[in-house]
Design an enzyme around this catalytic site. Sequence first.
Site, PDB file in Angstrom:
ATOM      1  N   HIS A  46       0.839  -1.207   0.000  1.00 42.08           N
ATOM      2  CA  HIS A  46       0.000   0.000   0.000  1.00 42.08           C
ATOM      3  C   HIS A  46       0.874   1.257   0.000  1.00 42.08           C
ATOM      4  O   HIS A  46       0.645   2.189  -0.791  1.00 42.08           O
ATOM      5  CB  HIS A  46      -0.897  -0.017   1.237  1.00 42.08           C
ATOM      6  CG  HIS A  46      -1.840   1.145   1.323  1.00 42.08           C
ATOM      7  ND1 HIS A  46      -3.116   1.115   0.790  1.00 42.08           N
ATOM      8  CD2 HIS A  46      -1.698   2.379   1.872  1.00 42.08           C
ATOM      9  CE1 HIS A  46      -3.715   2.270   1.008  1.00 42.08           C
ATOM     10  NE2 HIS A  46      -2.869   3.050   1.668  1.00 42.08           N
ATOM     11  N   GLU A  47       1.865   1.276   0.870  1.00 44.27           N
ATOM     12  CA  GLU A  47       2.733   2.458   0.967  1.00 44.27           C
ATOM     13  C   GLU A  47       3.598   2.620  -0.285  1.00 44.27           C
ATOM     14  O   GLU A  47       3.886   3.733  -0.703  1.00 44.27           O
ATOM     15  CB  GLU A  47       3.620   2.370   2.214  1.00 44.27           C
ATOM     16  CG  GLU A  47       2.874   2.227   3.526  1.00 44.27           C
ATOM     17  CD  GLU A  47       1.796   3.273   3.722  1.00 44.27           C
ATOM     18  OE1 GLU A  47       1.914   4.384   3.164  1.00 44.27           O
ATOM     19  OE2 GLU A  47       0.819   2.973   4.426  1.00 44.27           O
ATOM     20  N   HIS A  50       1.737   4.665  -2.865  1.00 40.82           N
ATOM     21  CA  HIS A  50       1.868   6.107  -2.665  1.00 40.82           C
ATOM     22  C   HIS A  50       3.263   6.599  -3.058  1.00 40.82           C
ATOM     23  O   HIS A  50       3.417   7.612  -3.749  1.00 40.82           O
ATOM     24  CB  HIS A  50       1.626   6.464  -1.194  1.00 40.82           C
ATOM     25  CG  HIS A  50       0.228   6.216  -0.712  1.00 40.82           C
ATOM     26  ND1 HIS A  50      -0.878   6.740  -1.350  1.00 40.82           N
ATOM     27  CD2 HIS A  50      -0.242   5.519   0.357  1.00 40.82           C
ATOM     28  CE1 HIS A  50      -1.968   6.372  -0.698  1.00 40.82           C
ATOM     29  NE2 HIS A  50      -1.618   5.629   0.338  1.00 40.82           N
TER      30      HIS A  50
END
Length: 399
Positions: A46-47, A50
């Site tokens: 997920h990170e 980003h």
Amino acid sequence: NPTTGRAPPAGLALGGAGVFGSGLQLDGPASTAEAIVVLASIIFVHECGHFFAARSQNIHVSKFSVGFGPSLLSYQGPEVEYSLRLIPLGGFVAFPDDDPDCPYPEDDPDLLRNRPTKDRAIVVSAGVAANVVFALSILLVQVNTVGLVTQTYAPGVRVTNLTQTSAAREYGVLQGDVITKVNGRVLTPDRASVAFVVDSVRSSGSDVVVLDVDRTVYLDAANKTAPSVKSLKIEVTPSLAPSGEGRIGAQLEANAVIEKRKASGFEAVKLATTEFTRLTVLVATSLFSLVSDFDKAKENVSGPIAIVGVGAEVMRGSDLTGLYQFASVININLAVVNILPLPALDGGFLLLIAIEALRGGKKLPTAVEQSITASGVLLLLGSGMFLILRDTLNLFNGK
């Protein structure tokens, strides 16, 4: 989900947590560690979404972290500090935009806040997109290797496990029993039968619950040959939870015949996409039930401890199918929860960006945005601490 939470004291941050699940059992250190690694890996993906969305657009990033709390390992690159932190149940990507020690001028076009709404929307939504791609990839691997599980339902609900303090165990229910009736009500061949049994027990309080049970017995128990089915009627007096609800200490699942289907090529993609859609609908329905029927749905909301407990139980199994499904569901949960238009979640930041676009590029006052985000962070921290406390108490109470 975007949050300043345990991220750096100044600067923007994007992180993630929040999952629906059930069950709690942490009796295997190795399996628990493996479950934590799986959860941390999903958060890492997920990170990364980003992070790479920002870096691919030459947007400045100051920190990338997996985990919260004190730093265990860190590496300072030319621009970004990478770290692994003590609590591997979250993470963040930090931007230097509002850092008082920001090394870039305020009008630097590569600061996130100075980018057009489209660029910022890509960065904010990339975490969710990464989890979606990861979930689909996991399901695709499952279809090509161990196969996708399909279920054909039979009447009743199967008892898969009994806790040490189980009231059901005390009154004669055994692991492997199939509950066919509850208080005279026939259980239909459907996944919903599990919820019906759970609701019946909870609503009974300490009143006797009559269970009709089918039990498989063997003429040769040692070799499990010559099976026959014995029908029993068992009266169980539930133990009382602090809330006044009844509990019998049994893990239940739908009585289903499980088959596995393997495929490759286009057929594998089709099966993986269909399963992804099914799981996404299941997660979205659970979320909707929080709004439509909160009293019943609130018990199905789990915090990090319960999620790790479910993962640890999956890891103790010998079949990789459970691992693939667990990882897929956690990815989808993370994506669906984060896309909600709530403060401090990715969806909340996207909503602010959308409002800015509708206002012709005019941002909301900084104080307003900060207040909205701060309220979301407080809500997430408060609900997170409540879930951790509740799940910890359930762990010691043997729920």
